[in-house]
Design an enzyme around this catalytic site. Structure first.
Site, PDB file in Angstrom:
ATOM      1  CE  LYS A 159      38.771  27.867  45.390  1.00 19.66           C
ATOM      2  NZ  LYS A 159      40.037  27.238  44.968  1.00 19.66           N
ATOM      3  CE  LYS A 164      44.777  36.648  45.207  1.00 21.31           C
ATOM      4  NZ  LYS A 164      44.279  35.801  44.173  1.00 21.31           N
ATOM      5  CE  LYS A 170      44.860  31.536  40.098  1.00 19.41           C
ATOM      6  NZ  LYS A 170      46.080  31.431  40.894  1.00 19.41           N
TER       7      LYS A 170
END
Ligand code: TRP
Length: 337
Positions: free
Chosen positions: A199, A202, A115
């Site tokens: 993956k 969002k 991240k």
């Protein structure tokens, strides 16, 4: 301080675009656990702000996640649905755990590395200590079981290490139970419909990459129709899925949505063209997701009712958390009541 039923806690971040990965990997597993456990399901708004969130969107995304829990079948009367920020003991315990966890442990967290990306200097400090807050969420209620996706296993290991070190440091054997992960279902890793090696996310710029929980039937059908494939027919065996991430993903989704083992589904579609899998997948996805999306819309159209559910949940969560937090304060040596 005896606990009768095992206690489940899990959390979902209100960061918008709730999708099939969130549903199959987490939310849907929350429902069944209600039969056997006392459950707390938390909208982790404090985790969300480790990356900047627009305040107005954060509030509406928080309601959306609560609505998704309830629409999927979580019962907020017999169990507890709440948002983290309304129970200030989460932040308070997180601070104590910041002082228990070691830098070396956090430096190993792969999700932070992913991240934070290349420019780690610009990541928030909150993003770095995020796993300690997650440990606090769990330990604050002495939760014993935590339904999570594969990607959260490492954070759960950390929570166990933190619990153990707290118990040792403060001479309180078995004060915090060591929480167990519950990882369920064949499709705990739902991949992008545009790239089976990434993956479902969002934040993917392509809307076609994900099915959101509020997609209408025709959107669901269109996204599945346009999903990436490869030129071969569907494989005969699980071994033949290697190197075929799109086939693996679509078959895995079908298995998850129909509650069947992957091997059964592979057998069912062996040698068939992608088009026949897509047709049936669209059908089951619409059947499962569209009614939940419609119920989410109905619930979020009435924010006052959701807010009341969350306030009630927070009151009941606090009633469990505060005596445990009080004992933590005492053990640590903080003065006051
Ligand atoms: N980190 C989890 C995720 O991103 C969300 C989360 C926060 C959580 N606190 C938790 C999950 C406690 C389980 C238990 O999916």
């Amino acid at each position: 301080m005896t606990q009768v039923k095992a206690r489940v806690l899990s959390g979902v971040q209100p960061t918008g675009n709730l999708h099939l990965g969130n549903y199959l990997g987490a939310i849907r597993n929350f429902v069944g656990l209600q039969q056997t456990h006392d459950c707390l399901y938390c909208v982790v708004d404090m985790h969300a702000i480790t990356v900047f969130q627009d305040p107005v969107e954060l509030a509406s995304n928080t309601r959306e996640v609560a609505a998704a829990f309830i629409a999927a079948g979580v019962d907020p009367k017999n169990h507890i649905v709440f948002n983290q920020a309304q129970v200030s003991q989460h932040a308070e315990l997180a601070w104590v755990l910041n002082c228990v966890a070691r830098m070396g442990w956090l430096n190993r967290m792969t999700q932070f590395k992913e991240k934070a990306g290349k420019d780690r200097e610009k990541a928030s400090v909150g993003l770095y200590v995020y796993p300690n807050l997650m440990a606090a969420d769990i330990l604050l209620y002495k939760a014993t079981h935590v339904p999570v996706g594969e990607d959260q296993k490492q954070h759960l290991e950390l929570a166990r290490d933190i619990a153990q070190k707290f118990n040792n440091d403060f001479n309180a054997p078995a004060f915090f139970p060591l929480p167990e992960p519950i990882i369920q279902g064949p499709a705990t890793r739902v991949m992008s419909l545009r790239d089976g090696s990434k993956k479902m996310s969002k934040s993917d710029p392509s809307d076609l990459s994900r099915i959101t929980m509020t997609d209408q039937a025709d959107d669901i059908a269109r996204k599945i129709r346009k999903a990436k494939t490869d030129p071969e027919a569907l494989p005969e065996t699980a071994d033949d899925l290697s190197g075929r991430p799109e086939a693996a993903n679509l078959l895995g989704l079908f298995a998850a949505l129909t509650d069947q083992p992957l091997s059964t589904v592979i057998g069912q579609f062996a040698g068939a063209p992608f088009s026949s899998l897509k047709e049936q997948l669209a059908e089951v996805a619409i059947e499962k997701i569209a009614p939940i999306g419609a119920e989410m819309k109905r619930l979020t159209d009435d924010p006052a009712t959701i807010d009341a559910i969350l306030a009630d949940g927070a009151d009941r969560a606090r009633a469990i958390a505060e005596p445990i937090m009080a004992e933590v304060r005492k053990r640590v040596g903080f003065l006051g009541n």
